[in-house]
Scaffold this motif. Sequence first.
Motif, PDB file in Angstrom:
ATOM      1  N   ASP A  21       8.881   2.924  -7.625  1.00 33.92           N
ATOM      2  CA  ASP A  21       9.487   1.816  -8.366  1.00 33.92           C
ATOM      3  C   ASP A  21      10.943   2.179  -8.672  1.00 33.92           C
ATOM      4  OD1 ASP A  21       9.558   3.541 -10.520  1.00 33.92           O
ATOM      5  OD2 ASP A  21       7.779   2.677 -11.489  1.00 33.92           O
ATOM      6  N   GLN A  22      11.623   1.295  -9.422  1.00 32.67           N
ATOM      7  CA  GLN A  22      13.051   1.496  -9.641  1.00 32.67           C
ATOM      8  C   GLN A  22      13.396   2.774 -10.389  1.00 32.67           C
ATOM      9  OE1 GLN A  22      14.003  -2.391 -11.219  1.00 32.67           O
ATOM     10  NE2 GLN A  22      15.705  -2.576  -9.779  1.00 32.67           N
ATOM     11  N   THR A  23      12.425   3.309 -11.146  1.00 33.20           N
ATOM     12  CA  THR A  23      12.678   4.544 -11.895  1.00 33.20           C
ATOM     13  C   THR A  23      12.443   5.776 -11.010  1.00 33.20           C
ATOM     14  OG1 THR A  23      10.403   4.841 -12.648  1.00 33.20           O
ATOM     15  CG2 THR A  23      11.810   3.394 -13.964  1.00 33.20           C
ATOM     16  N   GLY A  24      11.959   5.540  -9.799  1.00 35.03           N
ATOM     17  CA  GLY A  24      11.680   6.663  -8.905  1.00 35.03           C
ATOM     18  C   GLY A  24      10.254   7.161  -9.026  1.00 35.03           C
ATOM     19  N   GLN A  25       9.470   6.519  -9.879  1.00 37.21           N
ATOM     20  CA  GLN A  25       8.076   6.966 -10.040  1.00 37.21           C
ATOM     21  C   GLN A  25       7.274   6.677  -8.777  1.00 37.21           C
ATOM     22  OE1 GLN A  25       5.856   5.236 -13.385  1.00 37.21           O
ATOM     23  NE2 GLN A  25       4.060   6.382 -12.620  1.00 37.21           N
ATOM     24  N   ILE A  26       6.468   7.641  -8.363  1.00 37.01           N
ATOM     25  CA  ILE A  26       5.656   7.480  -7.155  1.00 37.01           C
ATOM     26  C   ILE A  26       4.365   6.762  -7.510  1.00 37.01           C
ATOM     27  CG2 ILE A  26       4.372   8.696  -5.336  1.00 37.01           C
ATOM     28  CD1 ILE A  26       6.490  10.934  -5.554  1.00 37.01           C
ATOM     29  N   LEU A  27       4.149   5.609  -6.864  1.00 38.86           N
ATOM     30  CA  LEU A  27       2.947   4.811  -7.129  1.00 38.86           C
ATOM     31  C   LEU A  27       1.823   5.137  -6.152  1.00 38.86           C
ATOM     32  CD1 LEU A  27       4.802   1.399  -7.583  1.00 38.86           C
ATOM     33  CD2 LEU A  27       4.223   3.084  -9.351  1.00 38.86           C
ATOM     34  N   GLY A  28       2.188   5.610  -4.984  1.00 43.01           N
ATOM     35  CA  GLY A  28       1.179   5.953  -3.978  1.00 43.01           C
ATOM     36  C   GLY A  28       1.821   6.657  -2.807  1.00 43.01           C
ATOM     37  N   THR A  29       1.043   7.505  -2.130  1.00 39.84           N
ATOM     38  CA  THR A  29       1.574   8.218  -0.967  1.00 39.84           C
ATOM     39  C   THR A  29       0.665   8.015   0.243  1.00 39.84           C
ATOM     40  OG1 THR A  29       0.394  10.244  -1.499  1.00 39.84           O
ATOM     41  CG2 THR A  29       2.622  10.036  -2.387  1.00 39.84           C
ATOM     42  N   GLY A  30       1.233   8.173   1.438  1.00 42.38           N
ATOM     43  CA  GLY A  30       0.443   8.022   2.667  1.00 42.38           C
ATOM     44  C   GLY A  30       0.909   8.995   3.719  1.00 42.38           C
ATOM     45  N   LYS A  31       0.070   9.211   4.704  1.00 44.54           N
ATOM     46  CA  LYS A  31       0.361  10.201   5.746  1.00 44.54           C
ATOM     47  C   LYS A  31      -0.147   9.671   7.083  1.00 44.54           C
ATOM     48  CE  LYS A  31      -0.442  15.159   6.349  1.00 44.54           C
ATOM     49  NZ  LYS A  31      -1.026  16.356   5.708  1.00 44.54           N
ATOM     50  N   ALA A  32       0.604   9.908   8.139  1.00 46.30           N
ATOM     51  CA  ALA A  32       0.164   9.509   9.481  1.00 46.30           C
ATOM     52  C   ALA A  32       0.694  10.534  10.490  1.00 46.30           C
ATOM     53  CB  ALA A  32       0.658   8.103   9.797  1.00 46.30           C
ATOM     54  N   ASN A  47       3.467   5.389  13.674  1.00 48.77           N
ATOM     55  CA  ASN A  47       3.133   6.353  12.620  1.00 48.77           C
ATOM     56  C   ASN A  47       3.966   6.155  11.360  1.00 48.77           C
ATOM     57  OD1 ASN A  47       1.097   7.615  14.107  1.00 48.77           O
ATOM     58  ND2 ASN A  47       2.562   8.945  15.159  1.00 48.77           N
ATOM     59  N   ILE A  48       5.230   5.800  11.528  1.00 46.87           N
ATOM     60  CA  ILE A  48       6.088   5.520  10.364  1.00 46.87           C
ATOM     61  C   ILE A  48       5.484   4.375   9.548  1.00 46.87           C
ATOM     62  CG2 ILE A  48       8.333   4.543   9.678  1.00 46.87           C
ATOM     63  CD1 ILE A  48       9.543   6.173  12.090  1.00 46.87           C
ATOM     64  N   VAL A  49       5.129   3.292  10.239  1.00 46.23           N
ATOM     65  CA  VAL A  49       4.581   2.113   9.547  1.00 46.23           C
ATOM     66  C   VAL A  49       3.212   2.429   8.937  1.00 46.23           C
ATOM     67  CG1 VAL A  49       3.819  -0.277   9.825  1.00 46.23           C
ATOM     68  CG2 VAL A  49       5.859   0.534  11.039  1.00 46.23           C
ATOM     69  N   GLU A  50       2.401   3.164   9.679  1.00 44.68           N
ATOM     70  CA  GLU A  50       1.058   3.486   9.184  1.00 44.68           C
ATOM     71  C   GLU A  50       1.132   4.315   7.891  1.00 44.68           C
ATOM     72  OE1 GLU A  50      -1.838   2.446   9.725  1.00 44.68           O
ATOM     73  OE2 GLU A  50      -2.929   3.929   8.522  1.00 44.68           O
ATOM     74  N   GLN A  54      -0.427   3.077   4.289  1.00 47.92           N
ATOM     75  CA  GLN A  54      -1.338   3.925   3.519  1.00 47.92           C
ATOM     76  C   GLN A  54      -0.817   4.138   2.113  1.00 47.92           C
ATOM     77  OE1 GLN A  54      -2.742   7.696   4.764  1.00 47.92           O
ATOM     78  NE2 GLN A  54      -3.520   6.974   6.749  1.00 47.92           N
ATOM     79  N   ALA A  55       0.490   4.347   2.006  1.00 45.29           N
ATOM     80  CA  ALA A  55       1.089   4.558   0.678  1.00 45.29           C
ATOM     81  C   ALA A  55       0.881   3.325  -0.199  1.00 45.29           C
ATOM     82  CB  ALA A  55       2.572   4.881   0.821  1.00 45.29           C
ATOM     83  N   LEU A  56       1.058   2.141   0.395  1.00 45.42           N
ATOM     84  CA  LEU A  56       0.838   0.892  -0.351  1.00 45.42           C
ATOM     85  C   LEU A  56      -0.616   0.768  -0.771  1.00 45.42           C
ATOM     86  CD1 LEU A  56       3.103  -1.419   1.814  1.00 45.42           C
ATOM     87  CD2 LEU A  56       3.351  -1.052  -0.672  1.00 45.42           C
ATOM     88  N   ALA A  57      -1.535   1.070   0.148  1.00 39.67           N
ATOM     89  CA  ALA A  57      -2.968   0.982  -0.156  1.00 39.67           C
ATOM     90  C   ALA A  57      -3.329   1.935  -1.289  1.00 39.67           C
ATOM     91  CB  ALA A  57      -3.786   1.285   1.096  1.00 39.67           C
ATOM     92  N   THR A  58      -2.810   3.170  -1.216  1.00 42.95           N
ATOM     93  CA  THR A  58      -3.076   4.168  -2.259  1.00 42.95           C
ATOM     94  C   THR A  58      -2.549   3.691  -3.613  1.00 42.95           C
ATOM     95  OG1 THR A  58      -2.711   5.837  -0.558  1.00 42.95           O
ATOM     96  CG2 THR A  58      -2.873   6.636  -2.808  1.00 42.95           C
ATOM     97  N   ALA A  59      -1.449   2.933  -3.568  1.00 49.49           N
ATOM     98  CA  ALA A  59      -0.853   2.412  -4.810  1.00 49.49           C
ATOM     99  C   ALA A  59      -1.592   1.179  -5.319  1.00 49.49           C
ATOM    100  CB  ALA A  59       0.617   2.073  -4.567  1.00 49.49           C
ATOM    101  N   GLY A  60      -2.624   0.751  -4.592  1.00 49.94           N
ATOM    102  CA  GLY A  60      -3.369  -0.442  -4.983  1.00 49.94           C
ATOM    103  C   GLY A  60      -2.640  -1.726  -4.622  1.00 49.94           C
ATOM    104  N   LEU A  61      -1.710  -1.611  -3.660  1.00 46.20           N
ATOM    105  CA  LEU A  61      -0.944  -2.778  -3.230  1.00 46.20           C
ATOM    106  C   LEU A  61      -1.379  -3.192  -1.822  1.00 46.20           C
ATOM    107  CD1 LEU A  61       2.546  -1.482  -4.447  1.00 46.20           C
ATOM    108  CD2 LEU A  61       1.216  -3.358  -5.476  1.00 46.20           C
TER     109      LEU A  61
END
Lengths: 294, 294
Positions: A21-32, A47-50, A54-61
């Motif tokens: 988010d704008q404060t730099g807080q990590i909401l979710g991470t992903g790896k491919a 792989n970049i997109v994947e 994954q990061a979005l999914a981990t963040a509940g988005l």
Amino acid sequence: MGQFAIGIDGGGTNCRAAVIDQTGQILGTGKAGAANILSDLENSLINIVESARQALATAGLDPELVRQLPAVIGTAGANVGNYGKRVEGALPFASSRVVTDATIALQGALGDADGIIGAFGTGSVYNARRDGKIWGIGGWGFVIGDQASGARLGRDLLERAVLAFDRVTAASPLTDAVMAEYGNDPERVVEFAHASKPKDFARYSPIVFEYAAMNDVVAMDIVKTAAKAITESLDALLWPECPSICLLGGLAQAYRPWLDARHKTLLAEPRGDVLRGAIDLAVKLLRDGEGNRG
Amino acid sequence: MGQFAIGIDGGGTNCRAAVIDQTGQILGTGKAGAANILSDLENSLINIVESARQALATAGLDPELVRQLPAVIGTAGANVGNYGKRVEGALPFASSRVVTDATIALQGALGDADGIIGAFGTGSVYNARRDGKIWGIGGWGFVIGDQASGARLGRDLLERAVLAFDRVTAASPLTDAVMAEYGNDPERVVEFAHASKPKDFARYSPIVFEYAAMNDVVAMDIVKTAAKAITESLDALLWPECPSICLLGGLAQAYRPWLDARHKTLLAEPRGDVLRGAIDLAVKLLRDGEGNRG
């Protein structure tokens, strides 16, 4: 969607992404899988997109948000020909900023400050930022480059072990231990060396430092030769007002005591890793209000 | 047929044979493919015999005489396990004596005398004969051995050229010439290095010596490092009464001026090459009256 962005470390082994988010807080991470845009552009893009999805999914988005968010991707080769622009054009993000792996490594380690980073893992490479301008040296691979890398330390050790077996140069507890591992048969050491990749040689680097700390003459000689190579490379990059030098990679801590005194005084702990660098740049992108389509 | 014998250099690149009479005079020579008895016994046997048959034909003799004449074959691996005996048993000669490549190289260079030989071509290897007993060191291959070989000189040169490009170590006319060959693009040097075999690297060894003779700082540094490795290996073999040291191989002459003074005083011209050594031993076999069936 103006409040989120994605930072991606598009590495040669794998891609790592973080939604922030704008404060730099990590909401979710992903790896491919790996990104090697020069040798395999198509899979690199996948792989970049994947990793981002994954990061979005981990963040509940919703993973489909990739199309509405800006992203910063750091990857080797981004400065070669028009590769960076091609990747930017092919990615689905609302806006993409593709920079070199050196850029995100420098950003991660130094933030916005000037300085030098030297990375020592299986390979070795150096980058500097001076007045905002980035340049690098080294990283030319195991066969004729990557001095002071884990792979070169391992190769040096096996060479010294076989020379000691032949009684050409001094044996030591370390060369004795290596030869014992191969049943005291130099043919088997040679067989290993000819079948091995850099990462196989690099497996020996921890014991080189371990024995060097116990004053093993051969281990000390190998590490001192490597430290001299580091000194030469740092001197090639250093300028009078350079504020700091950060060592990165698996061997960073091990090399600290062996560095030249002039460089030791400049040593600083890296602020963060390469993904942190990509995240930093993604936060800047958000704050500057660039690239949001959502 | 008690007046003829065959001497064979069963080398890793090709087999060379000579038919000789009791005085050692060469009546004919022949050449065939490689002998690598450890990795390809079957073809090695074929090539050894073919070189002998060619030598007989060249001498105006019946190639079938291979079955009636004694032969001495020098080949690498003859001292490994039972390989020497297996080759002796499988060859068609009236009698076969299989010895190591080191044995015929020593015999060729030193005759029956004690001494040391050091061979410097694409690879490097050392052998010594003391009180008739033979032992050797080195020859462990390009990756972790073969110090001072042509391949190592070439690898060192490419490493120095790329370091000079990065301004880490000094450039010189030689490193400038190498970089110019690759369009001043280190990526291309690295590409060559990763695709190259030892003989490809060894192609650079003549210009290293050429530039070293013109006081090129990098060339001199590379040759001095190699000469130091030779000094260490010769010292490992040397004993107080050692009568002579012979340098063999394509780089033998080039290294002479760079050797340590203690070794220079012992330098002697080799009496002959490895085939000469096999011929010598074949003459002895004839004179001792061994192995003639004809």
